[in-house]
Design a protein around this motif. Structure first.
Motif, PDB file in Angstrom:
ATOM      1  N   LEU A  22     -32.520 -45.815  -9.872  1.00  0.00           N
ATOM      2  CA  LEU A  22     -32.696 -46.798  -8.811  1.00  0.00           C
ATOM      3  C   LEU A  22     -32.525 -46.198  -7.428  1.00  0.00           C
ATOM      4  N   TYR A  23     -33.161 -46.861  -6.489  1.00  0.00           N
ATOM      5  CA  TYR A  23     -33.037 -46.525  -5.080  1.00  0.00           C
ATOM      6  C   TYR A  23     -32.258 -47.648  -4.423  1.00  0.00           C
ATOM      7  N   LEU A  24     -31.070 -47.333  -3.931  1.00  0.00           N
ATOM      8  CA  LEU A  24     -30.223 -48.313  -3.261  1.00  0.00           C
ATOM      9  C   LEU A  24     -30.320 -48.090  -1.761  1.00  0.00           C
ATOM     10  N   THR A  25     -30.802 -49.103  -1.073  1.00  0.00           N
ATOM     11  CA  THR A  25     -30.960 -48.984   0.366  1.00  0.00           C
ATOM     12  C   THR A  25     -30.261 -50.155   1.046  1.00  0.00           C
ATOM     13  N   GLY A  26     -30.430 -50.250   2.327  1.00  0.00           N
ATOM     14  CA  GLY A  26     -29.801 -51.316   3.096  1.00  0.00           C
ATOM     15  C   GLY A  26     -29.674 -50.908   4.541  1.00  0.00           C
ATOM     16  N   LYS A  27     -29.528 -51.889   5.368  1.00  0.00           N
ATOM     17  CA  LYS A  27     -29.392 -51.632   6.803  1.00  0.00           C
ATOM     18  C   LYS A  27     -28.093 -50.880   7.084  1.00  0.00           C
ATOM     19  N   ALA A  28     -27.987 -50.354   8.285  1.00  0.00           N
ATOM     20  CA  ALA A  28     -26.752 -49.678   8.684  1.00  0.00           C
ATOM     21  C   ALA A  28     -25.587 -50.661   8.597  1.00  0.00           C
ATOM     22  N   GLY A  29     -24.487 -50.207   8.003  1.00  0.00           N
ATOM     23  CA  GLY A  29     -23.312 -51.066   7.892  1.00  0.00           C
ATOM     24  C   GLY A  29     -23.346 -52.029   6.725  1.00  0.00           C
ATOM     25  N   ASN A  30     -24.272 -51.814   5.778  1.00  0.00           N
ATOM     26  CA  ASN A  30     -24.385 -52.713   4.619  1.00  0.00           C
ATOM     27  C   ASN A  30     -23.471 -52.334   3.453  1.00  0.00           C
ATOM     28  N   GLY A  31     -22.826 -51.177   3.514  1.00  0.00           N
ATOM     29  CA  GLY A  31     -21.899 -50.800   2.446  1.00  0.00           C
ATOM     30  C   GLY A  31     -22.419 -49.769   1.466  1.00  0.00           C
ATOM     31  N   LYS A  32     -23.415 -48.961   1.882  1.00  0.00           N
ATOM     32  CA  LYS A  32     -23.962 -47.941   0.968  1.00  0.00           C
ATOM     33  C   LYS A  32     -22.903 -46.885   0.652  1.00  0.00           C
ATOM     34  N   THR A  33     -22.157 -46.463   1.670  1.00  0.00           N
ATOM     35  CA  THR A  33     -21.103 -45.472   1.441  1.00  0.00           C
ATOM     36  C   THR A  33     -20.001 -46.045   0.560  1.00  0.00           C
ATOM     37  N   THR A  34     -19.666 -47.315   0.781  1.00  0.00           N
ATOM     38  CA  THR A  34     -18.654 -47.978  -0.050  1.00  0.00           C
ATOM     39  C   THR A  34     -19.103 -48.018  -1.504  1.00  0.00           C
ATOM     40  N   PHE A  35     -20.384 -48.276  -1.712  1.00  0.00           N
ATOM     41  CA  PHE A  35     -20.921 -48.316  -3.081  1.00  0.00           C
ATOM     42  C   PHE A  35     -20.807 -46.947  -3.741  1.00  0.00           C
ATOM     43  N   LEU A  36     -21.156 -45.902  -3.015  1.00  0.00           N
ATOM     44  CA  LEU A  36     -21.058 -44.544  -3.558  1.00  0.00           C
ATOM     45  C   LEU A  36     -19.627 -44.241  -3.992  1.00  0.00           C
ATOM     46  N   ARG A  37     -18.668 -44.567  -3.153  1.00  0.00           N
ATOM     47  CA  ARG A  37     -17.270 -44.308  -3.495  1.00  0.00           C
ATOM     48  C   ARG A  37     -16.846 -45.117  -4.715  1.00  0.00           C
ATOM     49  N   HIS A  38     -17.336 -46.345  -4.808  1.00  0.00           N
ATOM     50  CA  HIS A  38     -16.985 -47.196  -5.949  1.00  0.00           C
ATOM     51  C   HIS A  38     -17.524 -46.596  -7.244  1.00  0.00           C
ATOM     52  N   VAL A  39     -18.753 -46.109  -7.215  1.00  0.00           N
ATOM     53  CA  VAL A  39     -19.345 -45.495  -8.410  1.00  0.00           C
ATOM     54  C   VAL A  39     -18.560 -44.247  -8.804  1.00  0.00           C
ATOM     55  N   LYS A  40     -18.240 -43.413  -7.829  1.00  0.00           N
ATOM     56  CA  LYS A  40     -17.486 -42.188  -8.126  1.00  0.00           C
ATOM     57  C   LYS A  40     -16.138 -42.496  -8.769  1.00  0.00           C
ATOM     58  N   SER A  41     -15.501 -43.560  -8.327  1.00  0.00           N
ATOM     59  CA  SER A  41     -14.149 -43.880  -8.801  1.00  0.00           C
ATOM     60  C   SER A  41     -14.148 -44.614 -10.139  1.00  0.00           C
ATOM     61  N   ASN A  42     -15.225 -45.337 -10.448  1.00  0.00           N
ATOM     62  CA  ASN A  42     -15.171 -46.248 -11.588  1.00  0.00           C
ATOM     63  C   ASN A  42     -16.203 -46.006 -12.686  1.00  0.00           C
ATOM     64  N   CYS A  43     -17.284 -45.323 -12.385  1.00  0.00           N
ATOM     65  CA  CYS A  43     -18.334 -45.144 -13.388  1.00  0.00           C
ATOM     66  C   CYS A  43     -17.833 -44.288 -14.553  1.00  0.00           C
ATOM     67  N   TYR A 194     -35.690 -50.927  -7.043  1.00  0.00           N
ATOM     68  CA  TYR A 194     -35.443 -50.956  -5.607  1.00  0.00           C
ATOM     69  C   TYR A 194     -34.441 -52.063  -5.334  1.00  0.00           C
ATOM     70  N   LEU A 195     -33.248 -51.695  -4.896  1.00  0.00           N
ATOM     71  CA  LEU A 195     -32.220 -52.682  -4.582  1.00  0.00           C
ATOM     72  C   LEU A 195     -31.788 -52.503  -3.136  1.00  0.00           C
ATOM     73  N   GLU A 196     -31.775 -53.596  -2.400  1.00  0.00           N
ATOM     74  CA  GLU A 196     -31.416 -53.529  -0.985  1.00  0.00           C
ATOM     75  C   GLU A 196     -30.177 -54.369  -0.720  1.00  0.00           C
ATOM     76  N   LEU A 197     -29.098 -53.698  -0.300  1.00  0.00           N
ATOM     77  CA  LEU A 197     -27.885 -54.406   0.093  1.00  0.00           C
ATOM     78  C   LEU A 197     -28.187 -55.213   1.357  1.00  0.00           C
ATOM     79  N   ASN A 198     -27.757 -56.454   1.365  1.00  0.00           N
ATOM     80  CA  ASN A 198     -28.152 -57.303   2.494  1.00  0.00           C
ATOM     81  C   ASN A 198     -26.984 -57.978   3.205  1.00  0.00           C
ATOM     82  N   LYS A 199     -25.763 -57.666   2.786  1.00  0.00           N
ATOM     83  CA  LYS A 199     -24.600 -58.255   3.448  1.00  0.00           C
ATOM     84  C   LYS A 199     -24.142 -57.335   4.569  1.00  0.00           C
ATOM     85  N   ILE A 200     -24.096 -57.863   5.799  1.00  0.00           N
ATOM     86  CA  ILE A 200     -23.728 -57.059   6.963  1.00  0.00           C
ATOM     87  C   ILE A 200     -22.209 -57.034   7.124  1.00  0.00           C
TER      88      ILE A 200
END
Length: 730
Positions: A22-43, A194-200
C-alpha cells in the motif's frame, strides 16, 4: 493509536494482517510519521525501514536504500543491452548483479524479510524502485513483485518530487512514463492500495486547512488567493524575532544565517560534535562544528527525549548564555530559559538474532551534538517534517513543484505566515500525473473495509501454505552434506560425513512428502476460502503438522545437535559450527512456526504436544590462537578427566604428537606422573636408547627403538628421566 482515525486503523490492519502492498499518503501534519513509528513498535512481521536520503533514513530510524540494498548510485535501466552508450553511471540488471556486494547476513535478512517500509517515497525515482524489485527477486529467488515482500510506501507526492537531471530524464523517458515512483514497471504488475490520512493534527483553523488543500492540488480560488497574499507585509519580516525564513535555495539560507550571526556583537563559540562507531558524515543532522553566539536565533532539530518534553523538532529559541560545556536558550514562545543537553542520533543496521533468527536493529554508530541549528533561515526542503508557529516564506521564485505547499503547511495558522513576496499562480505547480494517481489506485473506505476481510483470509491461508514449503530446509541440509563431504579437518570425519548424508536424505524425503501433501492442502484451502464452516481443515492439517515437526526434530535437529556437542572446545572449525548453528536455528524456527500455526484464531495443535525447540547454548569454539600455555592446559584437563590421547586429539582437532608434547611438558614440571602414559619397562627401554644416542634427539632414539614408540612417548619418558635425575641432559 488514534482510535477515532479510521484510515490510520485500517492502514495498520492491512500492514499487519494482510500481504497487500500500500501507498499511505496524506497532507502535511496528517500523522504519516506517527503511523510509521506505530508500525515499527507494534507490527509482528519482520520488517526493514529504508529511505531515499541519509537525513530521511536517520529521521525514520532506518537505512538508506543504497546502503541496505547495496545499489550503486546512477540510473537503472531495466532492459538495456546498450546501457554503456549512456555513460558510466548507468546500470542494467546484469551490471547491477555484478556490482552489489551483499554478504551472507544481508542475504539472509532479505530472505527473512516480510515487510519493506519505504519512507519519503515521493523523492524515490521509478528506476530506483525497479532496482529494489530486481535485488529482492534475485536474492529471494522469486519471480513475484518485490520477491514476494509486502511493501508499505509512505509519503506525499504533493510535496517534494524526485530529482532528475536533464540527461537522466532523456534516458528514463525511454522506459518510464514519468520519474515518479508509481510509474516503476514493478508497480504496473501488482495491485497497490491507496490510503490517504485525512485527519489534520498540525492545523485547526478550517479556512487555513481548506486553503492548504487547494494549494496542495494547485487550484487556489480567488478568495483564498486574496487571503494568502494578504499575508504579504513588505519590510515587516525584518523586525519579526519569532519567525524563521523559509527560502528555496541553500545558499540563500546560508547567506542569511551567516550575515545575522556576524552582526551579533558577541564572541563566537564552537561546539564540536562527537562521532562514535560507524556514522556517515554526510548524514550528520547537525554540523560537526556548530558555531554559536549569544543572541543567535536557533531551532531545535530533535524532539526532547526526556520526560519533560521541553522542546520539539522546529521549536525556535534565542541563545541566552554560552559556556564551555553549557548552552542556555530562551524559548521564543514562553520566554522561559532552559539548559540544552547534547542529544544522540543513532546510525542503524540490520542483523539476524542468533537466538531467534528474527531481524533486529543494531546501532552501528552514534552522533552526539547539541540539537540546534541557526534559524534565521532554512531551506524549504530541510523544513519538511517541522512545525512553526510563525514563518517568513520566500517562495516567490519556487523552483520545484510542491515547494510552496511544503512551506505554507509548516505553519500552524494563517496568521503565523509572513510572505516576503506575493504568491503567483505559476508558483503553485502540480504535475498532472500526480493528480492521476488517486484515480489509478484509489479505493474508498467502504471498499477497503470489504477487501480487508478477503485479504486477511488470503494472508492467513498463504501463511499455512508456506509452512509446508521445505525448500529452505532442503537447501540447508544440502549445504551441510557438501561441507562435511569436502572437509578434511572435522573431528570424527567418517561420522560427520555420515551425518551429512543422513540429513540430506531425510530432507529430500521430507521435501517430496511436503510437495505431495501440498496438492491436498491447496484443495483444502481453496475449499475453505468459499466455505463458512471451516472446521474440516483442522484435523488434516494438524495431523500433517504433527508428522513434519516430529520428523524434522527427531531426524534432523537432534542428530545435528548430538554431533555439535562433540565439537566443544575444538579449534579451527568455526566456519562449520557457524553453518551448523544457523541451520539448527532455521529448522527449529520452522518447527515453531508449524506447531504454533492457527487459522481464524484456532490453533492446529494442542499445547500439550508442542516440542521444546530452544537451540543449544553457543558452543565454546576458540576463534583465535590461545595464549601460550593455555592449549597445553586444556589437553592436560582432558587427560586428567579420563580422555585418551587419541580422543583428545580428535576432540581438539590436533595431532596426537601435539597432545603428547603438551603432556611431556607437565611431566618435566612434575605435574603429571609418567606411569599414566608409559609402563616402567617401557621407560627403561627408552632410557637405554637415550644412553646409546649421541644427542637428545627423539628421531635418533626412535630409530634405535625400531619405531616402537612415537616422538611424543619418547619425549615424555626423557622428561621423566631428566626430572628424576636418572640421566643428564645432552
Amino acid at each position: 493509536m488514534d482510535q477515532e482515525n479510521q484510515i490510520f486503523q485500517l492502514a495498520y490492519q492491512y500492514v499487519n494482517e494482510t500481504e497487500s502492498s500500500l501507498y499511505l499518503t496524506g497532507k502535511a501534519g496528517n500523522g504519516k510519521t506517527t503511523f510509521l513509528r506505530h508500525v515499527k513498535s507494534n507490527c509482528t512481521k519482520t520488517l526493514v525501514v529504508v529511505a531515499p536520503t541519509g537525513v530521511a533514513a536517520i529521521n525514520a530510524g532506518g537505512m538508506t536504500i543504497h546502503s541496505f540494498f547495496q545499489i550503486p548510485f546512477g540510473t537503472f535501466l531495466p532492459d538495456s543491452s546498450d546501457y554503456q552508450h549512456f555513460g558510466e553511471n548507468v546500470i542494467n540488471k546484469q551490471t547491477l548483479f555484478s556490482k552489489i556486494k551483499l554478504n551472507s547476513t544481508k542475504k539472509k535478512i532479505i530472505q527473512e524479510l516480510e515487510l519493506l517500509i519505504i519512507d519519503e517515497v515521493s523523492m524515490l525515482r521509478s528506476d530506483l524502485m525497479d532496482a529494489i524489485d530486481t535485488v529482492l527477486k534475485f536474492v529471494r529467488k522469486s519471480h513475484l513483485p518485490f520477491g514476494g515482500v509486502q511493501v508499505l510506501m509512505i509519503g506525499d507526492l504533493f510535496q517534494l518530487p524526485p530529482v532528475v537531471k536533464d540527461l537522466e530524464k532523456k534516458m528514463l523517458e525511454t522506459y518510464y512514463r514519468s520519474p515518479f515512483f508509481f510509474d516503476a514497471l514493478v508497480l504496473q504488475s501488482m495491485p497497490v492500495l491507496y490510503l490517504e490520512l485525512n485527519k489534520i493534527y498540525r492545523q485547526s483553523e478550517q479556512t487555513f486547512i481548506d486553503l492548504l488543500n487547494e494549494v496542495r492540488h494547485g487550484r487556489l480560488n480567488q478568495n483564498h488567493f486574496s487571503l494568502l497574499n494578504a499575508r504579504y507585509f513588505p519590510g515587516k519580516e525584518k523586525t519579526h524575532e519569532q519567525a524563521i525564513t523559509l527560502t528555496t535555495h541553500n545558499y540563500k539560507a546560508q547567506q542569511i544565517n551567516e550575515t545575522e550571526l556576524n552582526q551579533l556583537n558577541a564572541p563566537l563559540r564552537t561546539y564540536i560534535g562527537e562521532i562514535k562507531g560507524d556514522f556517515n558524515e554526510k548524514q550528520l543532522p547537525v554540523d560537526l562544528e556548530l558555531h554559536l553566539k549569544e543572541g543567535a536565533k536557533v531551532m531545535f532539530i530533535k524532539n526532547d527525549t526526556s520526560h519533560e518534553k521541553r522542546y520539539y523538532n522546529g521549536k525556535l529559541a534565542i541563545i541566552e548564555k554560552l559556556l564551555d560545556d553549557e548552552v542556555w536558550v530562551r524559548d521564543l514562545q514562553s520566554g522561559e530559559s532552559m539548559q540544552v543537553d547534547r542529544e544522540t542520533w543513532d546510525q542503524i543496521s540490520y542483523q539476524l538474532s542468533k537466538t531467534s533468527g528474527q531481524i533486529e536493529e543494531k546501532v552501528i554508530g552514534q552522533y552526539i551534538q547539541y540539537p540546534l541549528r541557526l534559524a534565521w533561515a532554512i531551506t524549504i526542503h530541510k523544513s519538511q517534517g517541522l512545525t512553526f508557529e510563525q514563518a517568513i516564506i520566500d517562495a516567490g521564485a519556487s523552483f520545484a513543484a510542491g515547494q510552496v505547499y511544503v512551506a505554507l503547511s509548516r505553519c500552524t495558522s494563517l496568521d503565523g505566515i509572513i510572505l516576503r513576496s506575493t504568491v503567483s499562480a505559476s508558483a503553485l505547480q502540480v504535475d498532472p500525473r500526480i493528480e492521476g494517481l488517486g484515480k489509478r489506485w484509489y479505493y474508498n473506505i467502504e471498499e477497503l473495509k470489504t477487501r480487508l476481510t478477503q485479504d486477511r483470509k488470503g494472508y492467513q491461508l498463504n501463511r499455512i501454505r508456506k509452512l509446508f514449503d521445505l525448500s529452505g530446509l532442503y537447501q540447508g541440509a544440502r549445504q551441510i552434506e557438501e561441507m562435511c563431504h569436502q572437509s578434511k579437518t572435522l573431528p570424527k570425519l567418517t561420522e560427520a560425513r555420515q551425518m551429512g548424508e543422513d540429513l540430506f536424505h531425510e530432507a529430500t524425503t521430507l521435501k517430496k512428502v511436503a510437495e505431495k501433501f501440498t496438492e491436498e492442502l491447496n484443495y483444502l484451502l481453496d475449499k475453505a476460502v468459499h466455505s463458512e464452516d471451516i472446521e474440516f481443515i483442522y484435523p488434516r492439517i494438524g495431523k500433517a503438522i504433527h508428522y513434519f515437526i516430529n520428523k524434522i526434530f527427531q531426524d534432523m535437529v537432534l542428530p545435528l545437535r548430538n554431533y555439535m556437542q562433540q565439537l566443544e572446545s575444538t579449534v579451527k572449525i568455526k566456519k562449520y559450527v557457524t553453518v551448523f548453528q544457523e541451520q539448527e536455528l532455521v529448522w527449529s524456527k520452522r518447527i515453531d512456526l508449524m506447531q504454533t500455526a492457527s487459522y481464524a484464531g484456532k490453533p492446529f495443535l494442542s499445547v500439550d504436544i508442542l516440542l521444546d525447540t530452544r537451540p543449544l547454548q553457543p558452543l565454546n569454539i576458540p576463534s583465535k590462537k590461545l595464549a601460550k600455555g593455555e592449549s597445553a592446559k586444556q589437553s592436560l584437563a582432558y587427560f586428567l578427566a579420563g580422555k585418551s590421547i587419541a580422543e583428545i586429539a580428535t576432540l581438539r582437532n590436533l595431532a596426537m604428537g601435539t597432545i603428547e608434547g603438551h603432556l611431556a611438558e607437565f611431566i618435566l614440571q612434575g605435574e603429571l606422573d609418567i606411569d599414566k602414559i608409559l609402563q616402567v619397562k617401557e621407560v627403561e627401554e627408552i632410557k637405554e636408547a637415550y644412553a646409546r644416542a649421541e644427542k637428545n634427539s627423539t628421531t635418533e632414539m626412535k630409530q634405535l627403538l625400531n619405531d616402537k614408540y612415537t616422538h611424543g612417548q619418547i619425549k615424555c619418558a626423557v622428561n621423566h628421566l631428566i626430572r628424576s635425575k636418572e640421566v643428564e641432559l645432552k
